[in-house]
Design a protein around this motif. Structure first.
Motif, PDB file in Angstrom:
ATOM      1  N   UNK A 209       0.760  -1.268  -0.079  1.00  0.00           N
ATOM      2  CA  UNK A 209      -0.146   0.079  -0.138  1.00  0.00           C
ATOM      3  C   UNK A 209       0.903   1.205   0.038  1.00  0.00           C
ATOM      4  N   UNK A 210       0.359   2.208  -0.600  1.00  0.00           N
ATOM      5  CA  UNK A 210       0.867   3.469  -0.595  1.00  0.00           C
ATOM      6  C   UNK A 210       0.146   4.531  -0.006  1.00  0.00           C
ATOM      7  N   UNK A 211       0.796   5.515   0.626  1.00  0.00           N
ATOM      8  CA  UNK A 211      -0.083   6.691   1.189  1.00  0.00           C
ATOM      9  C   UNK A 211       0.916   7.795   1.194  1.00  0.00           C
ATOM     10  N   UNK A 212      -0.161   9.081   1.364  1.00  0.00           N
ATOM     11  CA  UNK A 212       0.626  10.579   1.419  1.00  0.00           C
ATOM     12  C   UNK A 212       0.189  11.171   2.519  1.00  0.00           C
ATOM     13  N   UNK A 213       1.190  11.937   3.149  1.00  0.00           N
ATOM     14  CA  UNK A 213       0.961  12.793   4.208  1.00  0.00           C
ATOM     15  C   UNK A 213       1.060  14.421   3.855  1.00  0.00           C
ATOM     16  N   UNK A 214       0.233  15.062   4.220  1.00  0.00           N
ATOM     17  CA  UNK A 214       0.334  16.441   4.089  1.00  0.00           C
ATOM     18  C   UNK A 214       0.720  17.144   5.435  1.00  0.00           C
ATOM     19  N   UNK A 215       1.515  18.009   5.096  1.00  0.00           N
ATOM     20  CA  UNK A 215       2.245  18.646   6.403  1.00  0.00           C
ATOM     21  C   UNK A 215       2.481  20.291   6.292  1.00  0.00           C
ATOM     22  N   UNK A 216       2.025  21.259   7.071  1.00  0.00           N
ATOM     23  CA  UNK A 216       2.482  22.345   6.902  1.00  0.00           C
ATOM     24  C   UNK A 216       3.746  22.905   7.995  1.00  0.00           C
ATOM     25  N   UNK A 217       4.648  23.576   7.394  1.00  0.00           N
ATOM     26  CA  UNK A 217       5.713  23.917   8.353  1.00  0.00           C
ATOM     27  C   UNK A 217       6.004  25.435   8.335  1.00  0.00           C
ATOM     28  N   UNK A 218       6.671  25.902   9.102  1.00  0.00           N
ATOM     29  CA  UNK A 218       7.209  27.207   9.059  1.00  0.00           C
ATOM     30  C   UNK A 218       8.930  27.363   9.446  1.00  0.00           C
TER      31      UNK A 218
END
Length: 222
Positions: A209-218
């Motif tokens: 299985x594959x997955x994606x992770x969305x992150x917001x960083x400063x």
């Protein structure tokens, strides 16, 4: 007198043991019999019935003479001959010029061909556990000349199952790459003396299985 068809048990004084009752017994010649450690008796020959029920030339009977219905051997066209009960409770049967190893319940474990042609009259074991057989043969399978008697090394072929869990695909010892579940593939480990062993693959393939992770960083992100 008391009728007995080709099989009977005799007391130490030579009289008939009437507590052992095979019924109508075997409907054809009996060639060999061996008593197991638990007292049950393996019998083979050319018979096709035992006490009126169908039999494929070999049966196991209880100490009472009744047939052991839990013993389910293969059906053979070849003539059966000598018998031996092995230390691991497997049963060695002469099937024409081959030797068949049966599991304790009678099912076939493996079939080997130590001699190129002929038949076996007797199986016995020396103190080291090596099989000695006599019969009507001249050459064993590796082309060595042996006239009617030969000794083999200790041989009890093994059948085993290899359980594997893999992700996506799996390349087994047979050289094949499997991409789906498999429980039927087999591989034979050959032995120079005809004592081959077999392993069966029990493979479970898990789907990757594959997955994606969305992150917001400063400024930065580790």
């Amino acid at each position: 007198g008391v009728s007995r068809a080709r099989i009977a048990r005799i007391n130490a004084d030579g009289t008939l043991d009437v507590s052992f009752d095979p019924g109508t017994g075997a409907n054809g010649p009996v060639f060999a019999m061996r008593v197991q450690p638990d007292g049950k008796i393996i019998v083979d020959g050319t018979f096709t019935q035992y006490n009126g029920s169908s039999a494929s030339k070999i049966v196991r009977i209880h100490t009472t003479g009744a047939r052991d219905l839990g013993f389910t051997p293969p059906v053979w066209a070849a003539t059966l001959g000598s018998l031996a009960v092995l230390p691991d409770d497997k049963i060695l049967v002469a099937v024409g010029h081959q030797m068949c190893f049966l599991n304790p319940n009678g099912t076939q474990n493996s079939l080997v061909t130590p001699v190129s042609s002929g038949s076996y009259y007797d199986f016995s074991f020396d103190p080291a556990g090596r099989l000695i057989t006599s019969g009507a043969f001249g050459t064993i399978s590796n082309n060595q000349l042996r006239r009617n008697i030969v000794r083999f090394g200790v041989c009890s072929p093994v059948s085993s199952v290899q359980t594997v869990n893999s992700c996506g695909s799996y390349t087994w010892i047979d050289g094949n790459t499997y991409t789906s579940n498999n429980s039927t593939a087999t591989y034979v480990f050959p032995d120079a003396n005809g004592c081959d062993s077999t392993v069966t693959l029990n493979l479970t393939i898990s789907t990757a299985t594959t997955s994606s992770v969305s992150e917001v960083s400063c400024d930065s992100y580790t």
